[in-house]
Motif scaffolding. Structure first.
Motif, PDB file in Angstrom:
ATOM      1  N   GLN A  59      68.002  40.900  35.815  1.00 60.21           N
ATOM      2  CA  GLN A  59      67.988  40.675  37.005  1.00 60.21           C
ATOM      3  C   GLN A  59      67.638  39.817  37.351  1.00 60.21           C
ATOM      4  O   GLN A  59      68.479  38.962  38.165  1.00 60.21           O
ATOM      5  N   MET A  86      68.040  36.209  38.259  1.00 58.31           N
ATOM      6  CA  MET A  86      67.885  35.511  39.560  1.00 58.31           C
ATOM      7  C   MET A  86      66.939  34.427  39.418  1.00 58.31           C
ATOM      8  O   MET A  86      67.098  33.251  40.371  1.00 58.31           O
ATOM      9  N   GLU A 144      68.211  31.113  39.103  1.00 58.64           N
ATOM     10  CA  GLU A 144      69.933  31.341  38.986  1.00 58.64           C
ATOM     11  C   GLU A 144      69.588  29.660  40.175  1.00 58.64           C
ATOM     12  O   GLU A 144      69.751  28.820  41.358  1.00 58.64           O
ATOM     13  N   TRP A 145      68.251  30.616  41.176  1.00 58.59           N
ATOM     14  CA  TRP A 145      67.604  29.790  42.063  1.00 58.59           C
ATOM     15  C   TRP A 145      66.749  28.353  41.697  1.00 58.59           C
ATOM     16  O   TRP A 145      67.208  27.507  42.466  1.00 58.59           O
ATOM     17  N   TRP A 147      74.943  30.518  45.048  1.00 62.58           N
ATOM     18  CA  TRP A 147      73.352  30.940  46.089  1.00 62.58           C
ATOM     19  C   TRP A 147      72.732  29.749  47.013  1.00 62.58           C
ATOM     20  O   TRP A 147      72.592  30.016  47.515  1.00 62.58           O
ATOM     21  N   VAL A 167      67.824  42.197  42.924  1.00 56.36           N
ATOM     22  CA  VAL A 167      68.882  42.391  42.913  1.00 56.36           C
ATOM     23  C   VAL A 167      69.299  42.997  41.786  1.00 56.36           C
ATOM     24  O   VAL A 167      68.288  43.250  40.585  1.00 56.36           O
ATOM     25  N   ASN A 181      75.631  42.484  46.808  1.00 58.77           N
ATOM     26  CA  ASN A 181      74.472  41.463  46.791  1.00 58.77           C
ATOM     27  C   ASN A 181      75.539  40.416  47.087  1.00 58.77           C
ATOM     28  O   ASN A 181      76.552  40.268  46.878  1.00 58.77           O
ATOM     29  N   ARG A 198      76.600  37.701  45.065  1.00 60.03           N
ATOM     30  CA  ARG A 198      77.215  38.011  43.837  1.00 60.03           C
ATOM     31  C   ARG A 198      77.964  37.204  43.501  1.00 60.03           C
ATOM     32  O   ARG A 198      78.910  36.070  44.332  1.00 60.03           O
TER      33      ARG A 198
END
Length: 391
Positions: free
Chosen positions: A92, A96, A99-100, A107, A131, A179, A182
């Motif tokens: 996870q 993340m 994703e950043w 986000w 997360v 979170n 999400r």
């Protein structure tokens, strides 16, 4: 496939952040190294006048927030290697990070200095929050102290018993949070929520220094079942798993109405008045629950073993408090607001100063031997009074 760190470092070195690097170089007081940015992120609590705000003012269109968060992550990736994360939590975390880098839509609004959720980004970037799916957890050095001031005075002995017996004292704990980034924020999936909690339980199993899980929200109030029965499972999950639940102050309008016009309207009409409810879930109870739910584990994660002999379980929870806007009709000021603004300073002013003054006066009149008992009695009186007039 490149590691998360390699992806982050390649992104930071790209032309995307040329403008950010230029404005940082032009400000002598700005952090320059990843270690310095990491330290800045650790102490950022949503202040409105920091070097970050000055840099943003100098380059309002530059992706400054993303640069700062990714720079801090270059340190956190290394820390995550030694943090004892189970396989599922590490996955996870790596997701993340990617994703950043891509700044995926769920986000995007978090990476805005003017958004209160930017504080979440700073905590995630420094591993103060991690997360696990639908929920995130914090790595707290101890259970916060202020719960003792926020419960009904008659329930205080049971709360103290739960903390020092079932939770093994004020030792490191894993507080749960939603979170907030999400992918579908409008829906809380029970299956995914439980799966995320199972991952936190695995974190607990692999790190014996943590004594359990805590969470504090109006979502766990008994009053939720009456108005939003579809959300009752969120309280039942913990209660049925052997957790201890205790009502604190009445829910605050800002929390209950957040992101929901319907809840705000019901609160204003006096039809939905949940209380903040503290859940304390001891380590042994969490592991027993998780061991009974092998269906929740990720495919490549090991099963959780049930606790052995000598396990400590929760004390009986006190009965829920009435659903009211305040603890009594004699409400003089909004202590919740002041507590959130000033933290420990609020409690010091409210409890310590009046108690010390009373002890000093009685001590001068009857002798120093009266100081300590007078201080204790005065603190108890003030604690009880503030519950009814400021919460």
């Amino acid at each position: 496939m490149s590691s998360a760190l390699e992806v982050i470092e390649a992104t930071l070195a790209s032309q995307r952040f040329d403008g950010v690097r230029a404005v940082i170089a032009a400000h002598a007081e700005a952090p320059k190294t990843p270690e310095q940015w990491f330290a800045f992120c650790e102490t950022y609590q949503g202040q409105t006048d920091t070097i970050l705000h000055r840099l943003k003012a100098a380059a309002p269109d530059a992706p400054l927030e993303q640069f700062v968060a990714l720079t801090a992550l270059t340190i956190s990736v290394g820390l995550a290697d030694s943090a004892g994360f189970p396989v599922s939590v590490r996955r996870q975390f790596d997701a993340m990070c990617r994703e950043w880098v891509a700044l995926e839509p769920h986000w995007a609004d978090h990476f805005d200095l003017s958004n209160p959720r930017f504080v979440d980004v700073m905590q995630l970037a420094t591993l103060h929050r991690v997360v696990a799916g639908e929920v995130a957890f914090a790595l707290a050095p101890r259970l916060p102290h202020d719960f003792l001031f926020r419960c009904h005075p008659l329930h205080l002995p049971r709360l103290i018993g739960q903390i020092f017996w079932s939770m093994r004292g004020a030792r490191p704990i894993l507080p749960l949070h939603f979170n907030y980034a999400r992918r579908n924020r409008l829906v809380v999936s029970q299956a995914e929520f439980e799966r995320a909690v199972w991952r936190v339980a695995k974190m607990l199993e692999q790190n014996p220094r943590y004594t359990g899980i805590s969470t504090n929200s109006w979502f766990h109030s008994a009053a939720v079942r009456e108005t939003f029965p579809r959300l009752a499972w969120m309280r039942d999950l913990f209660i049925d798993g052997g957790a201890f639940a205790i009502d604190l102050e009445a829910g605050h309008a800002d929390d209950i109405g957040y992101n929901s016009a319907k809840r705000k309207e019901l609160y204003e009409q006096g039809k939905f008045l949940p209380r903040h409810t503290l859940i304390l879930w001891p380590r042994d109870s969490v592991l027993a629950w998780a061991a009974s739910r092998p269906d929740l584990k990720d495919e490549d994660e090991a099963l959780i073993a049930p606790p052995g002999e000598g396990a400590r379980y929760s004390l009986p929870s006190p009965p829920p408090r009435p659903s009211t806007r305040w603890n009594s009709p004699l409400h003089l000021w909004d202590g919740v607001k002041w507590r959130r603004r000033f933290g420990i300073k609020y409690w010091a002013a409210l409890l310590l100063i009046p108690s010390a003054v009373a002890a000093g006066l009685v001590g001068m009149a009857f002798g120093l031997s009266w100081d300590l008992p007078t201080f204790a009695i005065a603190a108890l009186v003030v604690l009880t009074a503030q519950y009814y007039v400021s919460q």
